[in-house]
Scaffold this active site. Structure first.
Site, PDB file in Angstrom:
ATOM      1  N   ARG A 180     -21.115  13.440  13.391  1.00 33.66           N
ATOM      2  CA  ARG A 180     -21.498  12.744  12.160  1.00 33.66           C
ATOM      3  C   ARG A 180     -22.495  11.622  12.384  1.00 33.66           C
ATOM      4  O   ARG A 180     -23.493  11.509  11.677  1.00 33.66           O
ATOM      5  CB  ARG A 180     -20.235  12.159  11.497  1.00 33.66           C
ATOM      6  CG  ARG A 180     -19.335  13.226  10.940  1.00 33.66           C
ATOM      7  CD  ARG A 180     -18.037  12.641  10.420  1.00 33.66           C
ATOM      8  NE  ARG A 180     -17.212  13.706   9.843  1.00 33.66           N
ATOM      9  CZ  ARG A 180     -15.996  13.513   9.358  1.00 33.66           C
ATOM     10  NH1 ARG A 180     -15.450  12.308   9.360  1.00 33.66           N
ATOM     11  NH2 ARG A 180     -15.312  14.511   8.840  1.00 33.66           N
ATOM     12  N   HIS A 198     -18.162   6.144   4.895  1.00 31.98           N
ATOM     13  CA  HIS A 198     -17.027   7.017   4.626  1.00 31.98           C
ATOM     14  C   HIS A 198     -15.703   6.446   5.112  1.00 31.98           C
ATOM     15  O   HIS A 198     -14.667   6.595   4.479  1.00 31.98           O
ATOM     16  CB  HIS A 198     -17.305   8.354   5.309  1.00 31.98           C
ATOM     17  CG  HIS A 198     -16.238   9.368   5.122  1.00 31.98           C
ATOM     18  ND1 HIS A 198     -15.773   9.719   3.872  1.00 31.98           N
ATOM     19  CD2 HIS A 198     -15.547  10.121   6.006  1.00 31.98           C
ATOM     20  CE1 HIS A 198     -14.825  10.642   4.019  1.00 31.98           C
ATOM     21  NE2 HIS A 198     -14.662  10.886   5.294  1.00 31.98           N
ATOM     22  N   GLY A 258       0.836  -1.202   0.000  1.00 38.89           N
ATOM     23  CA  GLY A 258       0.000   0.000   0.000  1.00 38.89           C
ATOM     24  C   GLY A 258       0.868   1.248   0.000  1.00 38.89           C
ATOM     25  O   GLY A 258       1.933   1.279   0.606  1.00 38.89           O
TER      26      GLY A 258
END
Lengths: 229, 664, 253
Positions: free
Chosen positions: B337, B429, B40
């Protein structure tokens, strides 16, 4: 000294050559036009013929003139080699082209330049070559000068022929397009792009690209219309 | 199996400093001989690979992208937190630590989070030195802004492209190490298997995505920085290629997956417009500073809007329900959120949604525009203006603040948000859960490390805005370069690991077998269609609100879907070519297992905390209820197909007091 | 609410790097809310259902920032909307009955891998040649140690906004990568931190750019016109300036 070779074989080095030779030729065009405007004087060619004499005999101007030939050749040679290289770098072309955001001139500099080169050859063959290397031109004498070649008559004869006038007009149009892109481009290549000055350079460049070729074009037209009748 | 978090002893604020100066390290001449694989190249991966390269380790770095610069860290908009206290507003390492622990609803490790807050300070310095063009004041110093859930200004940003600029910084550092030869970069290579030798992580099997060739790469240690698994929901703000495969293959080789049910659902995303939708686009949280969220009070109004017969602007003021302001008067539209997302879902479930699908609420700027317009008019000394003129003035102010977001909204929806209220809906998200790691960021598999969103360690049950970038870079630049030494110091006499050991051959064979299996099913349904169905199950039963019956049902549905997948998926093309469908097929196969584990974890955690909301665990007025006495632990799962095994790591809070979050 | 659009997509199909390609035309039913890539998804889904091979195209974030999507739509990289990547281009910019021609980026330094996917690794190598500031983790002074004028920081940021998608090369009739290379040179060159290496960086990066076989800029400006992040030609002038200064007054590299 390796760095010089490295530099001139780099992309930016080659671009610099194009820019500097281009700017020199831009300057040359101004000088050339001033000289040519002598043709518009109604003095039977005295001003122009003496000017032509000076241009071919003053040692300093001769050196500059040779420089000029060299720069034209260099500009053409590097320009064509860049165009060929770029063609290879692009490879396959798009099936659909959409180029309304760029100018036609900017994408056809090599074509325009080649046409200009052809024009220069015709132009020089017509006048310069005939003056320097043949006896086709008559002689004239003016006060304060030895006998000079009568280039003026040669010019007025040439410009009485429609096809030559047309060739010259096309030549100037091509030149105009070439300058339309080339003027500002030379500054960009030098790294001169600034919010404050670039708009000015662009405007001057466009004015230049119109006025200078127009100035040249006036002469054959004027001769054809008013001297031939 | 007992989980040892290896948290150093001592006072919280001194743990990391003391630990750093006493931990085993590897001498420079030995570093050269030690090989490390980093998988990664997002913030965590690129930062780790370059930092390890700088230290002198022989690093091999892998990305499935065509370039390390494409990792999805690039899409982070808002900013990065750091306890610099440049704003002189009383910020400190402790305050950042405290906000993060509280924001995570007390489900993260104190020691890890404190270290994160300590490292945050160095990150900014490092990034500035790399040439990250952060926003600056007129005096030339760094500018800060504030972000949701905190009372200080500690967020550093580069317009709306902070993630991009930080990633480019890390990518440039990585590029430098590649040029120096300390890092060998493998683009377009996807890790498909972890290789263990004598119980230690010693390499990976990677597929060359252009040729399909399976390659055996050996090293002394393996570092995963492979991001989160939000794409298990199919629709999310994640990039299309984000997946769980590298982490999941490691889990199948014995690593533990911790708190997989902790997913963050962001309230302000552009709603789904149709069945073909492939991804959701986030609109920055900052919009809620000025936008008011509402739905029509009357169901018939909502229906008329859904059918396109009525527009939001036509609904009279008294017929609008500003449900966040109604339910949470203290915080109003600025609730965290998770709270905002759930409230929107409740209204839509009641039938008050405002898009053709019924899944959207309004985010309305008309009040803000009027308010700003009036202020502006006063400033300019203009009197006797009509309402329309005032609004026009206000529009300019709103445009200066949020212009690029409004433009993006219009680009995607084709609607002008200055004239009609925006429509928004929550979307997946970020995933707080991830591979279980100890304080060294080492998994329970010796020699296997996990960084960034890939691990579970720092955000608990909910992540605060502008903290993901901080964690990725802290892990990569300032944690792993030290902590990897605790493992590698014992490996200095281990010769170069050979990639022709039987374990490698075996792993390669197994990978080949899986690929062949998928290619040979030759069923009738596309990979994408399975992924979409998986996403729907996850969203329905393991989304914003979860309950026992739903989770049990959802788990069963995933198991059935998985069986169907191996019966009826169609993967076109062959292995030995560039074949994006095959890549997807392998990833979806892993998501189909990971999704089940999420259901299992969500079922086990019968409390509501952060992004995880269990309908069974609510207060009398319907708010989330945490159960600290029962669930103050990390749920680390050992996978198997029949019944995953739970290992608990108790969370001990010595420095903060556990409180209930209230936004009323 | 939105009517279906019946489109014909004429797309370049090429099996691999060695094969020669050709155009194929496919009908597709789209609607105006789809992004261009979602329209291709629908087309691919249809191909897969017919057991045909889908069109290979690269994409990832689908929010205009990762720079992965790369295709030329009706002669324009990233299609007709300016300042927009393909993934954020929506079908409402097309109309029912349109024939849309989709081609891969064309440049010798970006060989086609398959269908619409090209190899842009040359960009990575240009960055590796010098597109960085040499600072190791842990060496940095305080972030506020060197104030940077807001305007300068802004110029740097605007150059740094490049997403490395390669549209500049694709748009350039010369296949030149000067906008990309110059954006990095300007991003770092405008900052005091980057000035330290302002001798080596332009020389090394330009040398690598030339080596990759990109064409030479002739200041056409197609790159600037098509750049989804609106990177300016001023950056190329900045690069030329930096390069000339480095060559004529700096050490050889």
């Amino acid at each position: 000294m390796k760095w010089i070779i490295t530099f001139f074989s780099s992309s930016i080095g080659k671009k610099l050559l194009m820019s500097l030779t281009g700017l020199f030729l831009i300057l040359f065009l101004v000088v050339h036009l001033i000289g040519n405007l002598q043709l518009l004087k109604d003095d039977g060619g005295e001003a122009f013929n003496t000017y032509a004499y000076m241009m071919t005999h003053n040692p300093l101007i001769k050196i500059v003139a040779y420089g000029n030939y060299f720069f034209i050749i260099l500009h053409a040679f590097v320009g064509i080699s860049i165009a060929l290289y770029n063609k290879g770098a692009k490879g396959q072309k798009y099936a659909v082209s959409n180029s309304n955001k760029t100018t036609w001139a900017s994408k056809n500099m090599a074509l325009l330049g080649t046409l200009i080169l052809a024009f220069i050859l015709i132009h020089m063959g017509d006048f310069w070559f005939k003056m320097k290397f043949t006896d086709e031109l008559g002689m004239k004498s003016y006060e304060g000068f030895p006998e000079v070649r009568d280039l003026y008559t040669r010019v007025s004869t040439a410009f009485s022929q429609l096809w030559i006038v047309v060739v010259y007009l096309i030549g100037m149009m091509v030149l105009s397009f070439h300058l339309w892109h080339g003027f500002q481009s030379a500054f960009q290549t030098l790294g001169l792009n600034h919010k404050k000055y670039t708009p000015l350079i662009k405007s001057v460049g466009k004015a230049y690209a119109i006025l200078i070729p127009l100035g040249f074009a006036v002469i054959p037209i004027w001769y054809f219309l008013f001297k031939t009748m | 199996m007992s989980l040892n978090s290896k948290i150093p002893s001592g006072a919280l604020a001194e743990k990391w400093t003391k630990y750093k100066s006493t931990m085993p390290i590897v001498a420079p001449n030995n570093k050269r001989k030690l090989e490390v694989i980093v998988v990664g190249t997002g913030l965590a991966g690129a930062a780790a690979a370059s930092s390890l390269g700088e230290l002198g380790y022989s690093v091999k770095c892998f990305t499935f992208h065509d370039s390390p610069r494409r990792a999805h860290s690039i899409a982070a908009q808002g900013g990065i937190n750091a306890a610099k206290n440049y704003a002189n507003d009383g910020d400190s390492v402790y305050r950042l630590f405290y906000d993060t622990i509280k924001g995570g609803d007390y489900r993260a490790r104190e020691a890890n989070v404190h270290r994160l807050a300590e490292c945050s300070v160095d990150i900014i310095d490092q990034c500035v030195a790399q040439g990250v063009p952060f926003a600056r004041e007129y005096g030339g110093l760094l500018e800060n802004r504030s972000f949701g859930g905190v009372q200080v200004s500690r967020t550093f940003y580069a317009r709306g492209q902070t993630g991009q600029q930080l990633l480019i910084g890390a990518y440039q550092s990585l590029s430098r190490q590649i040029a120096l030869g300390t890092v060998q970069m493998y683009n377009r290579h996807e890790m498909l298997e972890l290789v263990k030798v004598d119980g230690k992580a010693r390499g990976i099997i990677a597929r060359n995505l252009l040729t399909g060739e399976l390659e055996r790469h050996a090293a002394h240690a393996v570092v995963l920085a492979t991001g989160g698994y939000g794409n298990v929901f199919y629709l999310s703000t994640n990039a299309m290629m984000c997946n769980v495969t590298a982490a999941w293959k490691s889990v199948k080789k014995g690593a533990l997956m911790a708190n997989p049910c902790f997913t963050q659902i962001h309230p302000t995303c552009i709603p789904v417009s149709g069945e073909y939708q492939s991804k959701l686009t986030l609109m920055s949280e900052s919009l809620r500073n000025d936008g008011r969220v509402w739905v029509p009070k009357k169901k018939e109004d909502a229906q008329a809007i859904q059918q396109g017969k009525l527009k939001g602007v036509n609904i009279k003021e008294e017929d609008r329900d500003y449900f966040l302001e109604r339910r949470y008067p203290a915080f109003g539209n600025l609730v965290p959120r998770d709270v905002a997302s759930r409230a929107a879902k409740v209204e839509c479930d009641k039938g008050h949604g405002v898009s053709p699908t019924g899944l959207a609420v309004f985010l309305d700027f008309s009040d803000a525009m009027y308010r700003y317009g009036k202020t502006e008019a006063n400033k300019k000394g203009m009197t006797g203006l009509s309402d329309a003129q005032i609004v026009a003035l206000g529009e300019e102010v709103v445009s200066a603040k949020y212009g690029n977001l409004f433009e993006m909204y219009e680009k995607i929806t084709g609607e002008n948000p200055y004239k009609e209220p925006m429509k928004i809906y929550p979307a997946v998200h970020y995933t707080m859960g991830g591979v279980w790691v100890d304080y060294n960021l080492e998994t329970n598999v010796p020699g296997l490390f996990a960084l960034g969103e890939c691990n579970f360690s720092d955000h608990g049950a909910n992540r605060l805005g502008a903290s993901a970038l901080m964690q990725g870079l802290a892990d990569g630049y300032f944690v792993i370069p030290y902590t990897i030494g605790t493992f590698l110091a014992n490996e200095i006499s281990t010769p170069k690991i050979k990639n022709d050991l039987p374990e490698f051959i075996e792993a390669e064979k197994a990978t080949k077998a899986l690929i062949d299996k998928l290619l040979n099913i030759k069923g009738n349904q596309s990979v994408e269609s399975f992924h979409r169905r998986l996403g729907k199950i996850m969203w329905e039963y393991c989304g914003m609100a979860r309950n026992e019956a739903g989770l049990v049902k959802g788990r069963q549905m995933i198991r059935e879907l998985r069986a169907e997948y191996y019966r009826d998926v169609f993967v076109p093309g062959s292995n030995d070519e560039y074949n994006p469908e095959l890549e997807k097929a392998i990833r979806v196969a892993d998501l189909l297992e990971h999704g089940e584990l999420m259901m299992v974890d969500a079922l086990n955690r019968n409390e509501s905390c952060g992004g995880h909301f269990r309908e069974e665990s609510v207060t009398d007025d319907g708010e989330a209820m945490r159960k600290d006495d029962e669930f103050a632990y990390v749920a680390a799962w050992e996978w198997n197909e029949t019944e995953p095994i739970l290992h608990k790591e108790p969370l001990v809070f010595e420095n903060v007091e556990l409180k209930t979050r209230s936004y009323k | 609410m939105s009517a279906d659009m019946n489109l014909k997509i004429k797309v370049w199909r090429q099996k691999n790097n060695k094969a020669s390609g050709s155009f194929e035309t496919y009908p597709v039913v789209a609607n105006e809310h789809m992004s261009f890539l979602e329209m291709l998804d629908v087309l691919n889904e249809g191909l897969i259902n017919q057991k045909k091979e889908p069109i290979a195209f690269e994409h990832d974030c689908r929010e205009g920032i990762c720079g992965t999507c790369s295709m030329v739509i009706n002669g324009q990289p990233h299609g007709p909307s300016s300042g927009t990547t393909t993934c954020q281009l929506h079908m409402r910019h097309f109309k029912d009955g349109d024939i849309i021609v989709v081609e891969p980026y064309r440049a010798s330094a970006f060989p086609v891998l398959k269908d619409l996917a090209v190899d842009r690794s040359a960009f990575d190598r240009i960055i590796q040649a010098g597109g960085y500031i040499s600072v190791n983790a842990g060496q940095a002074p305080d972030g506020n140690a060197i104030p940077i004028e807001k305007g300068r920081a802004g110029q740097s940021f605007e150059a740094a906004a490049c997403i490395g998608c390669g549209a500049c090369v694709a748009a350039c009739p010369n296949g030149s990568a000067m906008l990309f290379t110059s954006a990095k040179i300007a991003h770092l060159g405008h900052l005091p931190q980057g000035e330290v290496e302002s001798n080596k960086r332009p020389q090394a990066m330009v040398a690598q750019m030339d080596k990759e076989g990109f064409g030479m800029c002739s200041n056409i400006g197609a790159c600037e016109a098509e750049c989804p992040k609106e990177i300016k030609l001023e950056n190329i002038a900045f690069m030329n300036r930096s390069y000339l200064k480095a060559v004529f007054s700096g050490e050889e590299v």
